[in-house]
Design a protein around this motif. Structure first.
Motif, PDB file in Angstrom:
ATOM      1  N   GLU A 146       0.823  -1.207   0.000  1.00  0.00           N
ATOM      2  CA  GLU A 146       0.000   0.000   0.000  1.00  0.00           C
ATOM      3  C   GLU A 146       0.866   1.270   0.000  1.00  0.00           C
ATOM      4  O   GLU A 146       0.587   2.219  -0.731  1.00  0.00           O
ATOM      5  N   SER A 147       1.888   1.316   0.818  1.00  0.00           N
ATOM      6  CA  SER A 147       2.813   2.451   0.878  1.00  0.00           C
ATOM      7  C   SER A 147       4.236   1.907   0.877  1.00  0.00           C
ATOM      8  O   SER A 147       4.925   1.917   1.907  1.00  0.00           O
ATOM      9  N   PRO A 148       4.704   1.396  -0.257  1.00  0.00           N
ATOM     10  CA  PRO A 148       6.004   0.718  -0.281  1.00  0.00           C
ATOM     11  C   PRO A 148       7.144   1.589   0.230  1.00  0.00           C
ATOM     12  O   PRO A 148       7.304   2.736  -0.192  1.00  0.00           O
ATOM     13  N   ALA A 149       7.903   1.020   1.176  1.00  0.00           N
ATOM     14  CA  ALA A 149       9.063   1.685   1.789  1.00  0.00           C
ATOM     15  C   ALA A 149       8.684   2.993   2.460  1.00  0.00           C
ATOM     16  O   ALA A 149       9.548   3.815   2.761  1.00  0.00           O
ATOM     17  N   ASP A 150       7.392   3.195   2.714  1.00  0.00           N
ATOM     18  CA  ASP A 150       6.853   4.435   3.283  1.00  0.00           C
ATOM     19  C   ASP A 150       7.261   5.655   2.463  1.00  0.00           C
ATOM     20  O   ASP A 150       7.415   6.757   2.990  1.00  0.00           O
ATOM     21  N   GLY A 151       7.471   5.447   1.151  1.00  0.00           N
ATOM     22  CA  GLY A 151       7.758   6.567   0.262  1.00  0.00           C
ATOM     23  C   GLY A 151       9.164   7.118   0.354  1.00  0.00           C
ATOM     24  O   GLY A 151       9.457   8.163  -0.244  1.00  0.00           O
ATOM     25  N   MET A 152      10.039   6.426   1.094  1.00  0.00           N
ATOM     26  CA  MET A 152      11.408   6.898   1.258  1.00  0.00           C
ATOM     27  C   MET A 152      12.362   5.732   1.002  1.00  0.00           C
ATOM     28  O   MET A 152      12.470   4.812   1.811  1.00  0.00           O
ATOM     29  N   ILE A 153      13.035   5.761  -0.136  1.00  0.00           N
ATOM     30  CA  ILE A 153      13.973   4.688  -0.496  1.00  0.00           C
ATOM     31  C   ILE A 153      15.368   5.100  -0.059  1.00  0.00           C
ATOM     32  O   ILE A 153      15.850   6.174  -0.435  1.00  0.00           O
ATOM     33  N   ILE A 154      16.013   4.277   0.743  1.00  0.00           N
ATOM     34  CA  ILE A 154      17.389   4.563   1.143  1.00  0.00           C
ATOM     35  C   ILE A 154      18.231   3.304   0.939  1.00  0.00           C
ATOM     36  O   ILE A 154      17.713   2.187   0.904  1.00  0.00           O
ATOM     37  N   GLY A 155      19.530   3.508   0.800  1.00  0.00           N
ATOM     38  CA  GLY A 155      20.403   2.350   0.667  1.00  0.00           C
ATOM     39  C   GLY A 155      21.822   2.748   0.314  1.00  0.00           C
ATOM     40  O   GLY A 155      22.170   3.927   0.222  1.00  0.00           O
ATOM     41  N   THR A 156      22.649   1.745   0.135  1.00  0.00           N
ATOM     42  CA  THR A 156      24.053   1.947  -0.212  1.00  0.00           C
ATOM     43  C   THR A 156      24.269   1.571  -1.674  1.00  0.00           C
ATOM     44  O   THR A 156      23.561   0.738  -2.227  1.00  0.00           O
ATOM     45  N   GLY A 157      25.245   2.189  -2.292  1.00  0.00           N
ATOM     46  CA  GLY A 157      25.560   1.876  -3.677  1.00  0.00           C
ATOM     47  C   GLY A 157      26.947   2.358  -4.031  1.00  0.00           C
ATOM     48  O   GLY A 157      27.710   2.822  -3.158  1.00  0.00           O
ATOM     49  N   LEU A 158      27.278   2.247  -5.284  1.00  0.00           N
ATOM     50  CA  LEU A 158      28.568   2.709  -5.791  1.00  0.00           C
ATOM     51  C   LEU A 158      28.326   3.673  -6.938  1.00  0.00           C
ATOM     52  O   LEU A 158      27.435   3.456  -7.768  1.00  0.00           O
ATOM     53  N   ILE A 159      29.104   4.733  -6.992  1.00  0.00           N
ATOM     54  CA  ILE A 159      29.146   5.629  -8.147  1.00  0.00           C
ATOM     55  C   ILE A 159      30.593   5.682  -8.609  1.00  0.00           C
ATOM     56  O   ILE A 159      31.475   6.104  -7.850  1.00  0.00           O
ATOM     57  N   ASP A 160      30.840   5.228  -9.823  1.00  0.00           N
ATOM     58  CA  ASP A 160      32.211   5.115 -10.343  1.00  0.00           C
ATOM     59  C   ASP A 160      33.093   4.330  -9.368  1.00  0.00           C
ATOM     60  O   ASP A 160      34.225   4.714  -9.075  1.00  0.00           O
ATOM     61  N   HIS A 161      32.511   3.248  -8.845  1.00  0.00           N
ATOM     62  CA  HIS A 161      33.206   2.288  -7.988  1.00  0.00           C
ATOM     63  C   HIS A 161      33.514   2.841  -6.582  1.00  0.00           C
ATOM     64  O   HIS A 161      34.259   2.210  -5.836  1.00  0.00           O
ATOM     65  N   ARG A 162      32.924   3.972  -6.227  1.00  0.00           N
ATOM     66  CA  ARG A 162      33.138   4.521  -4.884  1.00  0.00           C
ATOM     67  C   ARG A 162      31.829   4.495  -4.102  1.00  0.00           C
ATOM     68  O   ARG A 162      30.760   4.809  -4.642  1.00  0.00           O
ATOM     69  N   PRO A 163      31.870   4.152  -2.800  1.00  0.00           N
ATOM     70  CA  PRO A 163      30.645   4.025  -2.010  1.00  0.00           C
ATOM     71  C   PRO A 163      29.898   5.346  -1.844  1.00  0.00           C
ATOM     72  O   PRO A 163      30.518   6.412  -1.690  1.00  0.00           O
ATOM     73  N   VAL A 164      28.578   5.268  -1.877  1.00  0.00           N
ATOM     74  CA  VAL A 164      27.701   6.406  -1.599  1.00  0.00           C
ATOM     75  C   VAL A 164      26.505   5.907  -0.799  1.00  0.00           C
ATOM     76  O   VAL A 164      26.199   4.720  -0.777  1.00  0.00           O
ATOM     77  N   ILE A 165      25.840   6.848  -0.124  1.00  0.00           N
ATOM     78  CA  ILE A 165      24.528   6.606   0.473  1.00  0.00           C
ATOM     79  C   ILE A 165      23.519   7.364  -0.373  1.00  0.00           C
ATOM     80  O   ILE A 165      23.715   8.542  -0.680  1.00  0.00           O
ATOM     81  N   VAL A 166      22.428   6.692  -0.767  1.00  0.00           N
ATOM     82  CA  VAL A 166      21.429   7.313  -1.634  1.00  0.00           C
ATOM     83  C   VAL A 166      20.084   7.333  -0.922  1.00  0.00           C
ATOM     84  O   VAL A 166      19.678   6.346  -0.298  1.00  0.00           O
TER      85      VAL A 166
END
Length: 522
Positions: free
Chosen positions: A73-93
């Motif tokens: 009904e309200s997936p992820a409560d409308g706020m998606i957060i997580g970890t990832g890589l940008i050009d092989h460097r860690p980021v929080i999105v």
């Protein structure tokens, strides 16, 4: 329990988990996704996956839901957060999902946002905010029991500032809370015709003041990028926005204690140095584009300009010198002669702080006729805003180098790190430089006003006096008095700057008195 029974039960539970995760996918909500595509290029989940390196994003808290909410009904409560890589460097999105109650911040979504900020602080990792929604979720009710505690997110964003880079990308409606998040960021990107930002949206403005105004006129890119400078870049589409994020982060370390990301040095091209001889006119009345000077000094194709359409009388840009990230600050004679205005003060001051926070050396290219004058200048609080510009440079600990291309007049020369004003690692000048307390023409008109007025030919006498004074403000005088370290052939500029940067320590010793903090003029 037999192994077979255990295996079947585990598989059943994994299947339930897969069903719960599937409910988060865009495919599970076709009607909501159809409405999103009518207002923007991509969904929140698509944006995250486009921004991050392929397959690198790992969502955190995706399965949260309010106690009485139905699955999906309200997936992820409308706020998606997580970890990832940008050009092989860690980021929080962090990505607001507009399809969930307009991207507003619910109770659980707010907790997730705060968790993401704390993780960025703890890890020393860049934070990227993909903003497309409102602030507090009014649908949760006006409940003082809940709201009175507020949330520590702004406190922690302030703590993150200067520690790890923060980027905000406005991808749709961004009034209220998202604008405050963006205001704390080091780079703010907006998409033309799609992004809006401001402290209050049109509905609240109408309810509170009676003013009727549409969202574009209130907070579109023309207002917030070009006029107000609240955002740094206007781009044509979402792909360009994500490219800007990648480019911006490529110049910065992951946090203030990490080394700069140095690229391979390009092969040197002597023809670029030769081209500098024709860029800057000797005649101080003729304009030129200082970006051409930066392009010929910096590594080829390495310039990333910040706020290119705001306060165009100055240029602030990342670039590389022999692969090393640096920050260029230059007066732009193409616009009001390169005079320093209040918007220019704000633009340069913020850029100095950004470069100093993350260790980028500052290179000043000076061609400044002074600060803007007149009643409009005073109404813009230029006195305080010019102090802010000087304040930030006075606190900088990174190497700073200055090159006087042409005019170095008055307090503007000080504010542009001219001479010994802020202990530059190198104070250089081209042979075309004129350095003095104010414009030559202006000083003649003030000092010799009576003599000119009583002369047989006033204009001829004025020109004669101007030429007499001009002889005394050549760069040779500056070098003879040791206000300058050297006068250089323009063709030497790039190799000399690279040589100085190789010798200069990355940081200067902090010689501040034992105070707790300084007090910013603005």
């Amino acid at each position: 329990m037999s192994n077979s029974k255990q295996d079947n039960e585990m598989r059943a539970r994994i299947a339930l988990l897969s069903e719960a995760r599937a409910a988060l996918d865009d495919a599970a909500r076709p009607a909501a996704i159809k409405r999103q595509r009518e207002r923007a290029e991509f969904t929140a989940r698509e944006r995250v996956n486009i921004l991050c390196d392929n397959g690198s994003f790992r969502e955190l808290g995706g399965l949260v839901r309010e106690k009485d909410a139905k699955p999906g009904e309200s997936p992820a409560d409308g706020m998606i957060i997580g970890t990832g890589l940008i050009d092989h460097r860690p980021v929080i999105v962090v990505a607001q999902d507009f399809t969930v109650q307009g991207g507003s911040s619910g109770k659980l979504g707010s907790v997730k946002l705060e968790r993401a900020v704390l993780q960025a602080i703890r890890e020393g990792t860049p934070l990227v905010l993909l903003l497309d929604g409102g602030g507090h979720r009014i649908q949760d009710g006006q409940d003082s029991r809940h709201f009175s505690a507020a949330a520590p997110v702004f406190h922690d964003l302030a703590r993150l500032s200067g520690w790890a880079p923060m980027v905000a990308v406005m991808l749709g409606a961004g009034f209220a809370g998202p604008t405050n998040y963006a205001g704390m960021a080091d780079l703010v990107v907006m998409v033309r015709g799609q992004s809006t930002m401001g402290l209050s949206g049109p509905a609240l403005v109408r309810a509170g003041t009676g003013e009727v105004i549409d969202k574009e006129a209130l907070g579109g890119t023309e207002v917030q990028v070009r006029k107000n400078g609240l955002a740094d870049l206007e781009v044509v589409d979402e792909h360009a926005a994500f490219d800007a994020v990648r480019s911006f982060l490529s110049y910065l370390p992951s946090n203030a204690r990490k080394p700069l990301p140095v690229a391979s040095a390009p092969a040197e091209d002597n023809d670029r140095g030769e081209a500098l001889l024709d860029v800057v006119p000797v005649n101080t009345r003729k304009a030129y584009n200082v970006l051409k000077v930066i392009q010929l000094i910096a590594d080829p194709d390495s310039i990333f300009e910040i706020k290119p359409t705001y306060a165009r009388n100055c240029v602030t840009a990342f670039a590389r010198m022999a692969g090393r990230p640096v920050g260029f600050i230059a007066n732009q004679p193409m616009h009001i002669g390169g005079m320093i205005t209040s918007p220019a003060c704000d633009k340069i001051a913020h850029f100095v702080a950004l470069c100093d926070a993350f260790g980028l050396p500052l290179i000043y290219l000076i061609d400044v006729p002074g600060f803007f004058i007149g009643s409009s200048a005073e109404k813009s609080q230029l006195g305080r805003r010019s102090a802010k510009l000087i304040f930030e440079l006075g606190h900088a600990t990174v190497p700073r180098l200055s090159v006087v291309l042409r005019k170095g007049y008055g307090l503007g020369y000080f504010a542009m790190c001219g001479g010994r004003s802020f202990d530059a690692d190198a104070a250089l000048a081209w042979p075309t430089a004129e350095i003095c307390a104010m414009s030559i023409e202006g000083s003649v008109d003030v000092v010799h006003r009576k003599e000119i007025a009583t002369a047989r030919d006033p204009e001829a006498r004025r020109i004669e006096l101007i030429e007499e004074m001009r002889v005394r403000v050549t760069p040779l005088g500056g070098a003879e008095g040791y206000g300058l370290d050297d006068i250089i052939d323009p063709r030497e500029t790039r190799p000399r700057l690279i040589e100085i940067l190789e010798r200069a320590p990355a940081r200067r010793q902090n010689l501040m008195p034992p105070k707790f903090r300084s007090i910013t003029p603005i």
